[in-house]
Design a protein around this motif. Structure first.
Motif, PDB file in Angstrom:
ATOM      1  N   VAL A 404       0.853  -1.195   0.000  1.00 42.47           N
ATOM      2  CA  VAL A 404       0.000   0.000   0.000  1.00 42.47           C
ATOM      3  C   VAL A 404       0.884   1.238   0.000  1.00 42.47           C
ATOM      4  O   VAL A 404       1.773   1.387   0.847  1.00 42.47           O
ATOM      5  CB  VAL A 404      -0.945  -0.001   1.216  1.00 42.47           C
ATOM      6  N   TRP A 405       0.632   2.119  -0.963  1.00 47.23           N
ATOM      7  CA  TRP A 405       1.414   3.359  -1.076  1.00 47.23           C
ATOM      8  C   TRP A 405       0.474   4.490  -1.424  1.00 47.23           C
ATOM      9  O   TRP A 405      -0.460   4.314  -2.211  1.00 47.23           O
ATOM     10  CB  TRP A 405       2.504   3.229  -2.136  1.00 47.23           C
ATOM     11  N   ASP A 406       0.760   5.678  -0.867  1.00 45.14           N
ATOM     12  CA  ASP A 406      -0.076   6.846  -1.137  1.00 45.14           C
ATOM     13  C   ASP A 406       0.793   8.092  -1.179  1.00 45.14           C
ATOM     14  O   ASP A 406       1.503   8.394  -0.211  1.00 45.14           O
ATOM     15  CB  ASP A 406      -1.144   6.987  -0.045  1.00 45.14           C
ATOM     16  N   SER A 409      -0.109  10.788   1.493  1.00 43.03           N
ATOM     17  CA  SER A 409       0.421  10.461   2.818  1.00 43.03           C
ATOM     18  C   SER A 409       1.909  10.786   2.884  1.00 43.03           C
ATOM     19  O   SER A 409       2.404  11.281   3.910  1.00 43.03           O
ATOM     20  CB  SER A 409       0.180   8.978   3.110  1.00 43.03           C
ATOM     21  N   PRO A 448      -4.641   3.123  -0.715  1.00 44.52           N
ATOM     22  CA  PRO A 448      -5.160   2.635   0.564  1.00 44.52           C
ATOM     23  C   PRO A 448      -6.623   2.198   0.542  1.00 44.52           C
ATOM     24  O   PRO A 448      -7.020   1.359   1.363  1.00 44.52           O
ATOM     25  CB  PRO A 448      -4.966   3.827   1.505  1.00 44.52           C
ATOM     26  N   VAL A 460       1.993  -2.555   4.477  1.00 43.63           N
ATOM     27  CA  VAL A 460       1.757  -1.109   4.588  1.00 43.63           C
ATOM     28  C   VAL A 460       3.002  -0.503   5.224  1.00 43.63           C
ATOM     29  O   VAL A 460       3.137  -0.492   6.449  1.00 43.63           O
ATOM     30  CB  VAL A 460       0.505  -0.813   5.437  1.00 43.63           C
ATOM     31  N   LEU A 463       2.021   4.598   6.235  1.00 43.57           N
ATOM     32  CA  LEU A 463       0.744   5.229   5.891  1.00 43.57           C
ATOM     33  C   LEU A 463       0.321   6.160   7.029  1.00 43.57           C
ATOM     34  O   LEU A 463      -0.671   5.940   7.707  1.00 43.57           O
ATOM     35  CB  LEU A 463      -0.326   4.165   5.620  1.00 43.57           C
ATOM     36  N   THR A 466      -4.023   8.291   7.014  1.00 49.62           N
ATOM     37  CA  THR A 466      -4.935   7.180   6.746  1.00 49.62           C
ATOM     38  C   THR A 466      -6.360   7.675   6.937  1.00 49.62           C
ATOM     39  O   THR A 466      -6.756   8.030   8.050  1.00 49.62           O
ATOM     40  CB  THR A 466      -4.670   6.004   7.705  1.00 49.62           C
ATOM     41  N   SER A 490       1.896   4.727  11.205  1.00 49.21           N
ATOM     42  CA  SER A 490       0.814   4.596  10.234  1.00 49.21           C
ATOM     43  C   SER A 490      -0.515   4.767  10.959  1.00 49.21           C
ATOM     44  O   SER A 490      -0.626   4.475  12.150  1.00 49.21           O
ATOM     45  CB  SER A 490       0.856   3.218   9.557  1.00 49.21           C
TER      46      SER A 490
END
Length: 681
Positions: A404-406, A409, A448, A460, A463, A466, A490
């Motif tokens: 999971v990457w954003d 964030s 996410p 994850v 993060l 979130t 996170s």
């Protein structure tokens, strides 16, 4: 719209082609060399605005007409650029306010590239005009395979802080929040007396005496990204209108070390074909691991569909502190590793090495040394190999796990006054990926809130931001039978950088089955030991080894989770360090300190066992095995980055495409070589 270059049936192989740097007498020599190298497509016109429009309203397309005709006559397709990355000098003389202003209030000057205020009305009008003229003139040209808008959005300038941007930012805020009261609430302006009475009082987060409002700065990054994307969409729509059968792209830079100002999840939805530029960062680490990560991330931005490597280097680059040449065979490994991970081709910057300008020492397909050189011989050999892989085109890479990457964030984690400046979200993503790579697991990246149900294991790495929806998504994934591994820091804040109400880790405390009373980052050079707790393994089913952490520790309190490792020393001695929580039909792991790739790998080994993923111990370290499949068959790529031959077991016999040999139960790949097998059946 089509999602592949028009009428390009082989894989794409070629480079940025800048013939305007050379007399036309060289062009025919270029055509002969392109045919020798197996070139199928080149990118043209990207930096040519000043030649196409040498004076305001005066246009010269004759040279480009001749170039495209020449390419067509020699069987080379064109990725035709809109030159909007570099407006001409006359444009800036007429519109100096189109030059960007830094956060410190300095207006940048013409003389490089990408000096653009993306909200400038003059720039937007001029960009639309030149794009319209190109679209009308070349929409039906037989050489045209792909439209290429702008170049590497966000590099080197993404955000401008001028008064025009201030006005545009207020419009953006009105669209996002509606009222000034909603902005005040989202930004928490009651803190430090920052409350606004109306939207007109709001300016960009320019340089302030101390730390600026973090929620305002986060929103400004969103606004700057949206302004660039709005300009791309405007050009794309012009091109769609005039040439509906030709896909439109812009070249991304998804490698996390090369561009941090663009939310590629949002951009991936706007292009017809995802393309990417990738350059090795020679900082002493295993460069092929970062390459694989960038390729997997690009494919994920494309939704798993084939994408295209639009730029990389034949050998050394010129913009790092030290720029070593690639070793013999490295160019082919780099190129074919991208193809293994979903690229329908391998293209370079650039075709012929420049004699002048800032990039004259950047390598090219035709180097300064000419055709009697190692680079040229490797280019020709690679062209033949890429040509032999035409049947791979359109197939999809098979992934084993997800990370999971954003980007948003990441933006939030880059802001000031966090618990430790030594925590680096990108480093955590790099380390998690490296640990998975060393377990021979092919990775998809996921946003996410994306559907994660297809993956037995989801990691994850960082993060911090979130959303509640993301927290619910990760919980539903675990309850449905998934295995989740979450790294420290996170789940902490929402989309406005506001700490979630209640104990850390906020949006993730239920799925992880724990709370965190305090963060306790470590000082430089400090280390902590992690050991299994006395009398148990937290239900992990194995006796874990001792581990070492640095940078970060936490005071973790179990709320249903069980301790697999505890802190043996340090500020949190005796407290849980790594936990495991059974929830519904799945399992959630939490790592509360920074582990290196080997240490994190020990955790991932246990999590993979929870997920039912069998160890892949038959494969040597740094031997990549990646699979692509589709209507044309199933293909196994083996890339051997080691100094020794590697034996790789195969699930079925097949044919090796780069040599034509039949292969049975195992494939032997020489040191430094690449092999591609089409499996039978």
């Amino acid at each position: 719209m089509p999602d592949a270059p028009r009428s390009l049936t082989p894989l794409a192989f070629g480079a940025d082609y800048n013939p305007e740097q050379w007399p036309e007498s060289v062009w025919r020599e270029d055509m002969a060399l392109m045919q020798e190298a197996g070139v199928t497509m080149v990118s043209v016109g990207i930096f040519s605005w000043a030649l196409l429009e040498p004076e305001p309203g005066v246009h010269d397309f004759g040279w480009l007409d001749r170039l495209l005709d020449l390419l067509h006559d020699h069987g080379v397709r064109a990725d035709l650029g809109t030159p909007t990355i570099c407006p001409p000098a006359w444009f800036y003389r007429a519109h100096p306010d189109a030059l960007p202003v830094t956060r410190e209030g300095v207006r940048l000057s013409f003389g490089s590239r990408g000096a653009i205020c993306h909200t400038s009305p003059a720039y937007r009008a001029a960009a639309a005009d030149i794009t319209e003229r190109l679209a009308r003139r070349y929409a039906d040209h037989p050489a045209l395979a792909l439209w290429h808008v702008h170049n590497e959005y966000g590099v080197p300038v993404s955000a401008c802080y001028c008064d025009t941007c201030a006005a545009a930012f207020r419009v953006w805020l009105a669209g996002r929040y509606g009222t000034v009261d909603a902005v005040n609430d989202a930004w928490g302006t009651a803190f430090w007396g920052q409350r606004y009475g109306d939207l007109e009082q709001i300016t960009p987060p320019r340089l302030t005496p101390t730390v600026a409002n973090p929620a305002q700065r986060l929103d400004y990054r969103r606004f700057a990204d949206a302004a660039m994307r709005e300009n791309f969409v405007a050009e794309r729509d012009i091109l769609h209108r005039h040439s509906p059968g030709v896909p439109v792209t812009t070249n991304f830079m998804t490698a996390l070390s090369q561009c941090d100002s663009v939310d590629y999840w949002a951009w991936g939805r706007e292009v017809d074909l995802v393309t990417n530029d990738h350059y090795l960062i020679t900082d002493g680490r295993r460069t092929h691991v970062n390459l694989a990560m960038a390729a997997d991330l690009t494919r994920s931005v494309a939704g798993g569909a084939p994408w295209l490597l639009l730029e990389h280097s034949t050998s050394g680059v010129n913009w790092q502190p030290r720029n070593p040449a690639k070793a013999p065979g490295e160019m082919a490994r780099n190129s074919l590793a991208h193809v293994a991970r979903g690229s329908d081709g391998a293209m370079f910057f650039q075709w012929r090495q420049s004699r002048r300008g800032a990039e004259k020492f950047h390598s090219a397909m035709v180097p300064h040394a000419g055709t009697n050189s190692r680079v040229w011989r490797e280019v020709v050999r690679l062209g033949a190999d890429v040509g032999a892989l035409a049947e791979v085109r359109g197939t999809r890479t098979e992934a084993d796990v997800a990370v999971v990457w954003d980007w948003q964030s990441w933006w939030a984690q880059q802001l000031e006054w966090r618990p430790s400046e030594d925590h680096d979200a990108r480093e955590r993503a790099d380390t998690a990926y490296e640990a998975l790579y060393d377990r021979h697991l092919t990775v998809d990246f996921a946003a996410p809130e994306a559907d994660l149900g297809a993956y037995p294991l989801v990691v994850v790495p960082a993060l911090y931001l979130t959303t509640p929806a993301a927290g619910r998504n990760l919980r539903a994934y675990v309850e449905g039978g998934g295995t989740l591994v979450v790294s420290y820091f996170s789940g902490i804040v929402d989309e406005h950088d506001a700490v979630h109400e209640g104990p850390y880790p906020g949006a993730l405390r239920d799925v992880l089955g724990l709370t965190v009373e305090e963060f306790s980052p470590l000082l430089p050079g400090e280390r902590v030991r992690l050991a299994p707790p006395a009398g148990g393994d937290g239900g992990a089913g194995a006796a874990p080894p001792e581990l070492t952490g640095d940078v970060w520790t936490e005071f973790v309190v179990e709320r249903g989770a069980r301790t697999v490792w505890e802190y043996a020393d340090g500020p949190a001695a005796g407290r849980p360090a790594v936990t495991r929580h059974r929830l519904g039909d799945g399992t959630a792991w939490y790592v509360s300190t920074r582990l290196d790739a080997d240490g994190l790998g020990a955790v991932l080994d246990l999590a993979a066992a929870d997920a039912g993923i069998a160890p892949r111990t038959a494969l040597a370290r740094d031997v990549e095995v990646v699979r692509r499949s589709g209507d044309s068959g199933r293909f196994v790529f083996v890339v051997n980055h080691t100094q020794a031959a590697a034996d790789v077991p195969l699930e079925a016999p097949g044919t090796e495409l780069l040599g034509g040999a039949r292969v049975d139960a195992a494939l032997t790949v020489p040191a430094g070589a690449v092999r591609v097998v089409r499996l039978d059946g």
